[in-house]
Design an enzyme around this catalytic site. Sequence first.
Site, PDB file in Angstrom:
ATOM      1  N   GLU A  20      -4.461   0.376 -54.557  1.00 60.73           N
ATOM      2  CA  GLU A  20      -3.104  -0.147 -54.754  1.00 60.73           C
ATOM      3  C   GLU A  20      -3.196  -1.460 -55.504  1.00 60.73           C
ATOM      4  OE1 GLU A  20      -0.707  -0.874 -51.221  1.00 60.73           O
ATOM      5  OE2 GLU A  20       1.057  -1.179 -52.488  1.00 60.73           O
TER       6      GLU A  20
ATOM      7  N   CYS B 298       2.750   0.624 -50.852  1.00 58.51           N
ATOM      8  CA  CYS B 298       4.147   0.193 -50.974  1.00 58.51           C
ATOM      9  C   CYS B 298       4.608   0.014 -52.413  1.00 58.51           C
ATOM     10  CB  CYS B 298       4.364  -1.092 -50.198  1.00 58.51           C
ATOM     11  SG  CYS B 298       4.255  -0.860 -48.423  1.00 58.51           S
TER      12      CYS B 298
ATOM     13  N   ASN C 173       5.470   7.246 -49.789  1.00 59.22           N
ATOM     14  CA  ASN C 173       4.372   6.522 -49.150  1.00 59.22           C
ATOM     15  C   ASN C 173       4.664   6.428 -47.665  1.00 59.22           C
ATOM     16  OD1 ASN C 173       2.057   4.858 -48.763  1.00 59.22           O
ATOM     17  ND2 ASN C 173       3.391   3.083 -48.795  1.00 59.22           N
ATOM     18  N   GLU C 174       5.049   5.254 -47.187  1.00 57.36           N
ATOM     19  CA  GLU C 174       5.330   5.133 -45.744  1.00 57.36           C
ATOM     20  C   GLU C 174       6.816   5.331 -45.513  1.00 57.36           C
ATOM     21  OE1 GLU C 174       3.732   1.364 -44.481  1.00 57.36           O
ATOM     22  OE2 GLU C 174       1.842   2.286 -43.893  1.00 57.36           O
TER      23      GLU C 174
HETATM   24  O1  AHR Z   1      -2.434  -1.253 -47.538  1.00 57.45           O
HETATM   25  C1  AHR Z   1      -1.419  -2.211 -47.573  1.00 57.45           C
HETATM   26  C2  AHR Z   1      -0.061  -1.610 -47.255  1.00 57.45           C
HETATM   27  O2  AHR Z   1      -0.067  -1.105 -45.950  1.00 57.45           O
HETATM   28  C3  AHR Z   1       0.337  -0.429 -48.076  1.00 57.45           C
HETATM   29  O3  AHR Z   1       0.916  -0.794 -49.264  1.00 57.45           O
HETATM   30  C4  AHR Z   1       1.316   0.276 -47.211  1.00 57.45           C
HETATM   31  O4  AHR Z   1       1.325   1.658 -47.419  1.00 57.45           O
HETATM   32  C5  AHR Z   1       0.897  -0.108 -45.808  1.00 57.45           C
HETATM   33  O5  AHR Z   1       1.955  -0.612 -45.087  1.00 57.45           O
END
Ligand code: AHR
Length: 661
Positions: free
Chosen positions: A47, A248, A379-380
């Site tokens: 990321e 994120c 993602n989340e």
């Molecule tokens: O890994 C850091 C963050 O943790 C990521 O962006 C997210 O998916 C999670 O909350």
Amino acid sequence: MNLKFTALACLTALTFNAAAQKSMPIIVNADKSIAKVQPTMWGVFFEDINMGADGGIYAELVKNRSFEFATPLMGWSVKGKKISEGDVLILNRQQSPVNNPNPRFMRINVRDAASKTDMGIVNEGFRGMGIKKGLSYNFSVMYRQAAPGVKLHIELLDEKNNVVGQTVLVPAESGTEWHKQGVSFTANNTVAKGKFGMWLEGNGVIDLDMISLFPGDTWKQRPGGLRSDMVQLLADMKPGFIRFPGGCVVEGRDLATRYPWKKTIGPVENRELNINRWNTEFKHRLTGDYFQTYGLGFFEYFQLAEDIGAQPLPIINCGMACQFNTAELVPLEQLGSYVQDALDLVEFANGNVNTPWGKKRAEMGHPEPFNLKMMGIGNENWGPQYLERLKIFTDSLKKHYPDIKIVNSSGTDPNGARFDFLNNALRKNKADIIDEHYYRSPDWFFSNATRYDSYDRNGSKVFAGEYAAQSDGIAKPTNQNNWQCAIAEAAFMTGLERNAAVVSMASYAPLFAHAEGWQWTPDMIWVDNLHVYGTPNYYVQKLYSLYKGTDVVSITTGNKAVAGQDSLYASAVVDHKSNELIIKIVNASKKVQTRSVQLKSNNKLPLTGIHTYISNDLKAVNTFENAVNVSPKDERIAVKGKTLPITLQPYSCNVVRLALR
Ligand code: AHR
């Protein structure tokens, strides 16, 4: 890793402590495969957080090269005694001739400039620029001038503004069109926090854009490429997959700033800048200069995956912005373009060169497909809104590309109401793969080593997509990548490996952090402008990944999985490619433990094997100064017939490899 064949190690079997005979034996049955280990089992999660991409692996040294940051001159200073008001301007060509993704440029009116002190601009780099003695640097610029008349003097500067490399670029073209020109030169000193300077000589008006500087030692020497030292650490792990671009950043704080993969391909000067959501995420780690140039875009991610032999796993926005922030939703009836992005991504990766998106890939230099096999939707993301949107994506993807496996989100946490709601629904829907995230204490990791022992073998597969043991609260400066966290992850990972019938993929997160540009701790690999080091967590990940094997075999004590008895955690695999039995044992206690591992196998067992282990104090960490403080050591280990006597150091992670004949 050095292989030390010490006399001490040879004698291990002979001097083996009688205590081993008293403990419950550990039994490995190497002949019976319990489950296949997927080639994707251990991978990496990339990321653009912590300056992982811009300012990190993307080797561009100039910050805000095209003046598109919110503050157009952020990172730049303009200097010189001949500069008058209006001589240096930022212009915006937004509407001319068509909407331009990179609208701003700098106009400099040069009048009788003859020396360095007359007119110039300086760029500070991301946190300074790492410059290496003897290395070549590739400068390039886009420019436009009505008539020739201005020379560009290019300099690398050290912390005290001494010149440590220089050249001259004479813009060759004139007229109303933009031109790109470059020149290479060599640095004569190593500097941790250098700068880039350009001073102008002559007379005339010159427009400048995409002012760029790359080191000559990028990965595979690709122009405009990646930092080779950072890629090398990934390649060394031989990861089974690489997930990108997050995290994120996929979601964005709002939908307008979500990750737009289509804007990240094609010529770099046409890639539209986006704010990085980590720019403003944490008040205690505000990073006002954090933007995404997308110089590392989807084409480069696929190429990186191919280079390091990892399967690509792109994650795309599901029509939902980060639910911790704006939680914006795309109305269901307007989801069409988002779904189309997913379909087009498959075509971009795999389509033949006559398809619209396959053609774009070919034009970027890769006519062969990238062999995309899976994609994450969201993602989340969580809640019924996620399920509604996921269904629309899934129906469409399965209709057009039934072989693509879809990774589904189970939200932010590995338990609780949100998780249960999604996990139940996704399993009922027969989701291909469910992504679980765990940022928890070391104790959680130890006690969850059996988490998957009871999961349905025939249900959805699990992707342990983001995990890291936390020594302190997430993102605190005191949250460390210490051995306590790494050994807890190692113990938990024996549970993932034992349950490879259920868990098909796993990745530590986040991957990279710049020591002066981070937002989140802990992180697997730390960098500064010149150096890179793997944390203890990196070495654990690497060991599991290198020795993942092809088939899980049973390893038990008292007929039970080794998952905490006497603070031991274990798993075992056979590698049918290298013909090895591989045993992983974590000793999470402060005592030396001696054990007789009984080996059941119809194969002829060797007289010795290789014992790789990491053992250290729980508080131990790696640093730039002592990068391998916590790292594996190798020794020979003797095998006594069908018994492997092993000494497990206090707080140790052990991998034993025995050749099978
Ligand atoms: O890994 C850091 C963050 O943790 C990521 O962006 C997210 O998916 C999670 O909350």
